[in-house]
Design an enzyme around this catalytic site. Structure first.
Site, PDB file in Angstrom:
ATOM      1  N   SER A  98      -0.256  -1.509  -5.210  1.00 17.08           N
ATOM      2  CA  SER A  98      -0.528  -0.324  -4.382  1.00 17.08           C
ATOM      3  C   SER A  98      -0.800  -0.797  -2.961  1.00 17.08           C
ATOM      4  CB  SER A  98      -1.730   0.445  -4.929  1.00 17.08           C
ATOM      5  OG  SER A  98      -1.451   0.974  -6.200  1.00 17.08           O
ATOM      6  N   LYS A 172       2.188   7.132  -4.685  1.00 17.25           N
ATOM      7  CA  LYS A 172       0.983   6.564  -5.314  1.00 17.25           C
ATOM      8  C   LYS A 172      -0.273   6.963  -4.538  1.00 17.25           C
ATOM      9  CE  LYS A 172      -1.745   4.165  -7.924  1.00 17.25           C
ATOM     10  NZ  LYS A 172      -1.643   2.745  -8.223  1.00 17.25           N
ATOM     11  N   LYS A 240      -9.771   0.765  -1.402  1.00 18.43           N
ATOM     12  CA  LYS A 240      -8.584   0.277  -0.683  1.00 18.43           C
ATOM     13  C   LYS A 240      -7.495   1.336  -0.648  1.00 18.43           C
ATOM     14  CE  LYS A 240      -5.517  -1.806  -2.857  1.00 18.43           C
ATOM     15  NZ  LYS A 240      -4.209  -1.515  -3.528  1.00 18.43           N
TER      16      LYS A 240
END
Length: 295
Positions: A98, A172, A240
């Site tokens: 990701s 995502k 994150k």
């Protein structure tokens, strides 16, 4: 591509290891590497060949899969640790980490210049989905490349092309925004139930199947009730991802107020409450902390 491929799999942590096992079970030849060598070695018993370096793993591979912590780690594997240099011409690099969409686009351009193909294909479904081979795989890149790699990707889950390079990562981020915001909502509901005098476990059971039903209420609601913070998805990675959500929002010129709020709350959980390696359902602890009465 034939249904069976030679695959270099770089990154065999919580998600990578069960994903590699799914590929082995499908009959692919898999060469694994991980920064912590013992995590890669654990796959030898499943039939994987263990490489001493990323370059050794990549040499001769049809497909190179990476799933590591962030964009900097992917870039390091590709260029500083020799994966791109070792790759055979025409190999497909599939990054399932990701990372920021802008980084994915940059990596695709650089790989193209090297005569290689790129797909950004992050996943959702957590470790249960990785183990069952039911991950949601959001793929960005050329349609022909994704179709070429489909037999490999489908061993790990359901594949959907969502657009050009970088679009997989954007999808995502959309997923992670929904996950974080929904964990926040489930946390608040169960916290209200507890503090209002109801049984949180019974409240969760009562609302299952109604309009509030979700996979988050199912899985993370159960974790909250049990106070089980063992990581499926560590909170530091959720933070994150939210940083990347806000970076993508800034690039698109839009304001996402709920995502900003959740980013602040996960920042507090990770940096103020020591919850970096706890599951992201541990956001409940941040809610408890903000509701403590002043001493």
């Amino acid at each position: 591509m034939s249904d069976k491929a030679i695959i270099a799999f770089l990154g065999t942590g919580l998600m990578g290891a069960p994903m590699a096992r799914r590929l082995l079970a499908a009959g692919h030849e898999v060469v694994v590497w991980n920064r912590t060598a013992a995590k890669a070695q654990a796959l030898a018993g499943d039939g994987a060949r263990v490489a001493a370096s990323p370059a050794e793993a990549v040499a001769g591979a049809d497909i190179v899969i990476t799933i590591v912590s962030d964009g900097a780690a992917v870039t390091d594997l590709y260029f500083a640790q020799g994966a791109v240099e070792a790759a055979r011409p025409g190999a497909i690099f599939i990054d399932m980490s990701s990372i920021q969409p802008s980084v994915a686009r940059d990596l695709a351009a650089r790989l193209g210049e090297a005569g290689l193909h790129a797909i950004d294909a992050p996943v959702s479904g957590g470790t249960p989905g990785a183990e069952a081979g039911t991950l949601a795989i959001m793929a960005g890149g050329e349609a022909a490349d994704i179709e070429h790699a489909r037999p490999v990707l489908e061993a790990m889950g359901r594949v959907t092309r969502v657009g050009p390079h970088g679009a997989g990562q954007l999808a995502k981020l959309c997923n992670q925004a929904i996950v974080a915001i929904t964990i926040g909502a489930v946390s608040e509901a169960l916290f209200l139930a507890e503090k209002g005098g109801a049984d949180p476990a019974a409240v969760r059971d009562a609302i299952r199947g109604g309009f509030a039903e979700s996979r988050i209420l199912d899985l993370h609601g159960a974790r909250i009730v049990a106070r089980d913070w063992s990581p499926g998805g560590p909170s530091t990675l959720q933070l994150k991802d939210l940083d990347n959500v806000l970076a993508a929002a800034s690039e698109a010129g839009v304001d996402l107020p709920l995502s900003r709020q959740m980013r602040e709350r996960y920042h507090a959980l990770v940096h103020d409450l020591g919850g970096a390696e706890l599951d992201h359902s541990a956001l409940y602890l941040e809610l408890e902390a903000r509701n403590l009465s002043p001493t």
